[in-house]
Design a protein around this motif. Structure first.
Motif, PDB file in Angstrom:
ATOM      1  N   LEU A 188      29.482  39.643  40.529  1.00 28.62           N
ATOM      2  CA  LEU A 188      29.661  38.215  40.245  1.00 28.62           C
ATOM      3  C   LEU A 188      29.476  37.961  38.745  1.00 28.62           C
ATOM      4  CD1 LEU A 188      29.841  35.218  41.130  1.00 28.62           C
ATOM      5  CD2 LEU A 188      27.400  35.296  41.598  1.00 28.62           C
ATOM      6  N   TRP A 197      32.880  31.503  42.704  1.00 28.49           N
ATOM      7  CA  TRP A 197      32.082  32.342  43.607  1.00 28.49           C
ATOM      8  C   TRP A 197      30.625  31.877  43.600  1.00 28.49           C
ATOM      9  CZ3 TRP A 197      33.791  38.081  42.255  1.00 28.49           C
ATOM     10  CH2 TRP A 197      35.173  38.196  42.496  1.00 28.49           C
ATOM     11  N   LEU A 245      29.375  29.107  45.993  1.00 27.95           N
ATOM     12  CA  LEU A 245      29.381  29.345  47.434  1.00 27.95           C
ATOM     13  C   LEU A 245      28.010  29.029  48.034  1.00 27.95           C
ATOM     14  CD1 LEU A 245      31.654  30.400  49.242  1.00 27.95           C
ATOM     15  CD2 LEU A 245      30.646  32.672  49.032  1.00 27.95           C
ATOM     16  N   LEU A 280      35.921  34.904  53.053  1.00 26.96           N
ATOM     17  CA  LEU A 280      36.832  34.976  51.920  1.00 26.96           C
ATOM     18  C   LEU A 280      38.225  34.728  52.461  1.00 26.96           C
ATOM     19  CD1 LEU A 280      37.700  35.784  48.989  1.00 26.96           C
ATOM     20  CD2 LEU A 280      37.938  38.106  49.852  1.00 26.96           C
ATOM     21  N   THR A 325      35.567  41.528  46.213  1.00 28.54           N
ATOM     22  CA  THR A 325      35.158  40.122  46.180  1.00 28.54           C
ATOM     23  C   THR A 325      34.281  39.788  47.388  1.00 28.54           C
ATOM     24  OG1 THR A 325      37.244  39.622  45.084  1.00 28.54           O
ATOM     25  CG2 THR A 325      36.035  37.766  45.987  1.00 28.54           C
ATOM     26  N   CYS A 356      30.541  38.418  47.193  1.00 27.55           N
ATOM     27  CA  CYS A 356      30.206  37.105  47.763  1.00 27.55           C
ATOM     28  C   CYS A 356      29.466  37.238  49.087  1.00 27.55           C
ATOM     29  CB  CYS A 356      31.476  36.275  47.950  1.00 27.55           C
ATOM     30  SG  CYS A 356      32.273  35.877  46.388  1.00 27.55           S
ATOM     31  N   ALA A 396      33.761  25.751  49.258  1.00 27.65           N
ATOM     32  CA  ALA A 396      32.560  26.537  48.953  1.00 27.65           C
ATOM     33  C   ALA A 396      31.376  26.082  49.803  1.00 27.65           C
ATOM     34  CB  ALA A 396      32.217  26.419  47.477  1.00 27.65           C
ATOM     35  N   VAL A 434      35.138  31.220  50.082  1.00 23.70           N
ATOM     36  CA  VAL A 434      35.708  31.388  48.748  1.00 23.70           C
ATOM     37  C   VAL A 434      37.184  31.662  48.958  1.00 23.70           C
ATOM     38  CG1 VAL A 434      35.017  33.820  48.663  1.00 23.70           C
ATOM     39  CG2 VAL A 434      35.566  32.631  46.560  1.00 23.70           C
TER      40      VAL A 434
END
Lengths: 446, 717
Positions: free
Chosen positions: A43, A65, A68, A76, A108, A112, A194, A204
């Protein structure tokens, strides 16, 4: 030629297979990330890289991100519903390098702390859908998706979903409605995805190109990525060049490259078709304001294009040359928005219908003098009043083309035909030019 | 919900008017508090905000991109709202102009004309003219979406209230949006009619004339209608209606929102089931049987004959040869006076009506008379709703909507029934029973809780009783089978553990064989699991008719005087009266017992039937008396959760017919007893003096929305 990041080796045979992708260093970022980095490290890396969303709005990806909400389950969602007229980069990325996207999705999701990811592919992109589907299957087979990815203890499910053919489903909240099985209607915001997104969970949602960039950032580091582009617009973008150029296509360039380079450079557009004069440029898909030929030296970055009076949008650069009737071009785009309005809100549903009706009569020689101001006022009643940005988008080609080429509209009203190519036009232009100056509108460059 | 404390309110100003409202209030509602109209089409206070019509624009200081929509924006502290800035007014004009470009403007022949939001808001907020000078979009008009509802797509402004009602409130997706953009239209799923029992609500909430009711089309202009606040007479829920009348004919019923009862909705039966009031089949004159034929007679003659025949029978056989069967659809006042006539004037103990089977006047464990212990609104607070042999969709439709609302709030629904019910698809579990299995269900649920020591209120007597019934229970389990038994055990456990369980059963299910203990066992189940006398928990019968509970309250029972005071000598029950050869005279008010027996007893020498139509029973009568409907008289009725509500006279009584209580006063007079009731209000006053469930009530207090009363000390005047 500058370094390519996302489209590197794009035409290499076999890149679309797991073997071919791995041969060129694929999934090494993932292995490295799962071994060496905590989710928050990635991140931070993405935040530091300066990567901004490639879907249209250009929102900083890392910041998104970071917003979130902490509750689980969270999701995602990769937006591959590429439907903006003039945009065809995601399609290429999915067709030719699906594993790059999958790797980006996994990275990702890891960053996340997501355990279910969706890839929403535009239904019409049949090949892209098949490629993604196959790539997901391969990745599951290789233990890159599923339980305990590469022995890291991290689990992820990736699910591909095909859209059913609606432009509005590219809007993130309508996409989520559609994914959940309902009508593709945009949702009320707030709450933003989010906080409350797919199935009520924090979500996200990123564009295909954005996520395809992640593996390179993880592999080479944030500073490396940030060394491309400009101060505020970092990295490279895939520009979709179309319209009246000699070599239309997808070209990856560092942000900040002037429009002129993209359009005229032999490596890229190679100049205007038939060596005609440039008339106008739509810089970021049909939803962005048209720019006049005088803006051809504007650098392609978020700030410069905004300063020139438009938006970088989805990266779909549409070139319009001198033989194009701007009324006809705007009609075509307005029809598109009329057909693609989801119908949820009044201004967009009824407004785009009315606008198209007026354009039809202008185009067919039955226009009225008052129609031009009426178009502008209808646009004012749509813009900022509609439920989602589609309404605003529908007005962009209209208001910008009237501002830039009002005399062509007036010519259509008075003569019932296009000014472009009309033998009487030249003389008329002089007259109209004089009137335009009087009206404070810019005179046309000849 | 606890009352909002003053410091918990959010303060804002709207057009410089300070307003304080609870947090979460929408700007639209706050403006309404301040007396400022913000026009809306898509928003409806009973449904979540949509933000689609773009009519409710306001400008809010310090918010991006003005104008904002008032129906989607919650208030915040210190907010400064303007509803009449140039930006706002232009945006509203813009939206109205858009809405009207394809609107047919066929107002002269539109049923909605005169009460149409499109007309009204255009007048107040719209542009004076249109700049649209092109052909409008055309559709075939109107098309039926069901037998009851017509759809005119040209008039539709696509606000989606109706389709959202279908998805969010009735949850049957009867109406849906089809296509998109300018081609979008309201419609039904392919090959499906809009056959929801709640369809009329969509007509009512349609802000324009797009959805119209077949029953009302071209019947009246809104300004010709007289509006009378009343209560629906079709089931025990007692939804509040506004009866719309034109020249002594009911034209339609509209909802008169009462959140405690109907939440603003009506079912189609309640909305359109008033044909009987306007029916040409109504009885218009008393009739007396002569030479085997019923022939018209004057009222005076009928009263005289009744008094004479009744005293003859009393002389010959004694007063206890006379019985009376009352109604579940007439007012409390009518029911009260009927039993008073029978008990005090005629002198017989035989008074009853058709109702479910309940052991004793009151439940032995709680001492409560038989009725639902929770309110309708409390259903929303339950965590578990258990429906045993009950089908609210068919019998108490508006309760079905309340149950769905509770489910949206997280309540779990359990359906235990022989048949399929509409709520099955929403149930976390549907337990399908063999015929007449409901009694066994109650017994197994109760015994499971008692045996597994899950009682919150242990009851040794109950334990002992169930021990004695062990063989019976095992027989029940065998009859239901191991799978159903296991499901019931699990359900019993759920009820015992529930934050709040509401257990409901149909009143008439208690009449089935093997269901003698149904009511008592379920009441006991609620008591021992602590699901009684607290919010979100309860138990009770779902009554059949508009005044089923009122009839019980009023003492239309063989063993109970008004207020559930035990009768000295219990009279014959409904079934006994219909089979006993001792009975020589039977007085039937607003009931049709001939439906329940093959043949009325041969011993009957006098059958008096007082009704609005010539029912099967009336056809066999010796004397027929024409009564009036709920729409032609004042009175009170008591609904399923003991709301006492006023029904008000909407029409002049049908010439020749009389209110039930008026008839009783006359008969009493002819039998030598003078009652001085000038109106039903005076009867209510007498009821209030004696009946602990009505203590202190008077007509004025019933007001527009009725009063939910509990048993209390009688305040004797």
């Amino acid at each position: 030629m500058p370094e390519l990041i996302i489209t590197k080796n794009i035409d290499a045979p076999g890149l679309d297979t797991l073997k071919g992708y791995r041969k060129r260093g694929g999934y090494k970022s993932l292995a490295k990330a799962l071994k060496e980095y905590q989710p928050d490290d990635i991140l931070e890396m993405v935040k530091k890289s300066g990567l901004r969303g490639r879907g249209g709005a250009g929102f900083p990806t890392g910041m998104k991100w970071g917003f979130l909400a902490k509750n689980q389950p969270r999701y995602l969602c990769c937006n591959c519903d590429e439907s903006e007229p003039g945009t065809f980069k995601d399609r290429m990325l999915m067709e030719k390098n699906p594993h790059q996207l999958i790797e980006g999705v996994i990275l990702t999701s890891y960053a996340c702390r997501v355990s279910v990811a969706f890839i929403y592919v535009r239904g019409e992109l049949a090949l892209a859908g098949r490629q993604i589907e196959r790539a997901i299957e391969e990745a599951y087979g290789a233990g890159l998706i599923g339980k305990n990815i590469l022995g890291s203890g991290y689990d992820l499910e990736v699910i591909m979903h095909r859209g059913a053919g609606a432009y509005i489903c590219g809007e993130e909240s309508a996409l989520m409605e559609s994914l959940e099985g309902r009508r593709g209607y945009p949702r009320l915001k707030p709450p933003f995805p989010a906080a409350v997104g797919l199935y009520g969970g924090p979500t996200v949602i990123n564009n295909c190109e954005t996520l395809s960039t992640i593996p390179a950032i993880v592999k080479n580091g944030a500073d490396w990525y940030a060394s491309f582009g400009t101060e505020k617009s970092k990295g490279t973008r895939v520009f979709c060049l179309s319209g009246h150029v000699k070599k239309p296509g997808n070209y990856e360039l560092p942000l900040g490259t002037p429009l002129r380079t993209l359009i005229y450079d032999e490596e890229y557009g190679g100049g205007i078709l038939d060596d005609k004069q440039l008339k106008a440029i739509i810089p970021g898909g049909s939803s962005t304001f048209m720019l006049g030929a005088d803006k051809v030296d504007t650098p392609l970055d978020f700030e410069a294009i905004a300063a020139a009076g438009s938006m970088l949008g989805s990266g779909g650069v549409v070139v319009i040359h001198e033989d194009t009737c701007i009324v006809g071009a705007a009609l075509r785009m307005t029809e598109f928005y009329r057909d693609e309005s989801c119908g949820k809100c009044t201004p967009c549903r009824e407004g785009t219908y009315w606008l198209t009706e007026i354009y039809e009569r202008l185009e067919h020689g039955r226009g009225k003098e008052s129609d031009i101001d009426l178009l502008m006022d209808i646009c004012d009643n749509i813009s900022g009043k509609s439920f989602c940005p589609l309404g605003d988008a529908a007005t962009s080609p209209i208001t910008s083309s009237i501002k830039l080429f009002r005399e062509e509209y007036e010519y259509h009203v008075r003569h019932g035909r296009c000014m472009v190519g009309d033998q009487h036009a030249q003389q008329e232009t002089l007259l109209a030019g004089a009137q335009s100056v009087h009206a404070g509108a810019p005179a046309k460059e000849m | 919900m606890p009352e909002e404390k003053k410091d918990e309110l959010v303060h804002l100003t709207i057009d410089d008017i300070p307003v304080a409202v609870p947090p979460g209030t929408l700007v639209w509602a706050a403006a309404r508090e301040a007396g400022i109209e913000v026009p809306i089409y898509c928003y409806h206070p009973k449904m979540p905000p949509l933000g689609a019509c773009r009519m409710c624009f306001v400008e809010i200081e310090k918010m991006p991109k003005p104008p904002q929509t008032a129906c989607t924006t919650p208030v915040s502290e210190g907010m400064i709202v303007h509803t009449k800035t140039e930006k706002v007014l232009k945006a509203r004009r813009g939206t109205l102009e858009f809405l009207l470009i394809n609107h047919p403007l066929d107002c002269p022949i539109c049923d909605k004309g005169g009460e149409c939001d499109l007309q009204d808001f255009t007048l107040r907020h719209g542009p004076g003219g249109t700049r649209f000078d092109q052909p409008k979009r055309h559709y075939q008009k109107p098309i039926p979406v069901s037998d009851r509802v017509m759809l005119d797509r040209e008039r539709c402004i696509l606000c989606q209230r109706c389709t959202r009602f279908s998805s969010e409130i009735s949850m049957d997706n009867g109406l849906v949006m089809i296509s998109r953009g300018y081609k979008m239209e309201v419609g039904t799923a392919p090959d499906h009619a809009f056959d929801s029992i709640f369809s009329g609500n969509t007509v009512e909430i349609c802000p324009v004339g797009a959805l119209t009711a077949t029953a009302y089309r071209f019947k009246a202009r809104p300004w010709e209608l007289k509006h009378i606040p009343s209560v629906c007479n079709n089931c025990s829920v007692g939804c509040n209606v506004r009866v719309d009348v034109r020249v002594d004919k009911i034209m339609r019923n509209m909802s008169r929102q009462n959140d405690a009862i109907d939440d603003g909705w009506l079912c189609d039966r309640g909305r359109w089931g008033f044909e009987y009031v306007n029916s040409p089949q109504r009885l218009r004159t008393p009739m007396i049987r002569r030479d085997g034929q019923l022939v018209a007679a004057a009222w005076e003659q009928a009263f005289y004959t009744i008094a004479l025949r009744l005293s003859e029978i009393t002389k010959k056989y004694g007063a206890s040869a006379i019985g009376g069967i009352g109604s579940t659809r007439t007012t409390n006042e009518d029911a009260y006076l009927f039993q008073k006539l029978l008990r005090q004037v005629i002198g017989t103990p035989h008074v009853d009506h058709h109702h479910g089977y309940f052991p004793g006047l009151r439940d032995s464990m709680t001492g409560k008379p038989w009725m639902m212990t929770n309110s309708i609104a409390e259903i929303e607070q339950a965590s578990h709703i258990v429906l045993i042999a009950a089908d609210p969709y068919q019998r108490q439709p508006i309760l079905d909507l309340r149950i769905k609302k509770a489910m949206k709030g997280g309540a779990k629904i359990y359906v235990v029934n022989v048949n399929e019910t509409e709520l099955d698809r929403f149930a976390v579990q549907k337990i399908t029973l063999p015929q007449q299995g409901a009694g066994a269900v109650a017994k197994i649920l109760l015994s499971t809780v008692v045996r597994q020591e899950e009682m919150k209120a242990p009851d040794e007597a109950l334990r002992a009783k169930l021990l004695q019934e062990d063989a019976l229970i095992r027989g029940h389990e065998e009859m239901l089978g191991s799978e159903v038994t296991a499901q019931l055990r699990e359900l019993a456990h759920e009820i015992a553990e529930a934050r709040g369980a509401i257990i409901l059963y149909d009143e008439m299910a208690t009449l089935e064989a093997g269901c003698e203990d149904l009511a008592a066992d379920l009441q006991a189940l609620a008591v021992v699991t602590g699901n009684i006398d607290r919010p979100g928990a309860g138990v009770g019968p779902l009554f059949e008719d508009a005044n089923s509970l009122g009839a019980r309250d009023m003492g239309l029972l063989p063993d109970a005087l008004p207020g559930y005071n035990p009768a000295e000598d219990a009279g014959m029950t409904y079934a006994e009266m219909l089979s006993s050869l001792q009975l020589k005279a039977l007085y039937v008010m607003g009931a049709n017992p001939a439906r329940h027996v093959e043949k009325l007893p041969d011993s009957l020498k006098l059958l008096i039937v007082q009704d609005i139509m010539l029912t099967e029973t009336a056809q066999q009568a010796d004397i027929v008396l024409p009564a009036v409907t709920f729409a032609e008289k004042d009175g009170s009725m008591t609904n399923i959760d003991h709301h006492v509500q006023a029904i008000r006279q909407a029409l002049r009584p049908l010439p020749g017919a009389k209110a039930d209580w008026e008839i009783f006063v006359e008969i009493a007079r002819h039998m030598g007893i003078k009652w001085n009731y000038a109106s039903s209000k005076e009867i209510l006053r007498e009821i209030a003096e004696e009946n602990p469930f009505y203590a202190g009530l008077d007509w004025e207090e019933l007001g527009a929305q009725g009063v939910r009363t509990q048993e209390q000390e009688v305040a004797r005047a």
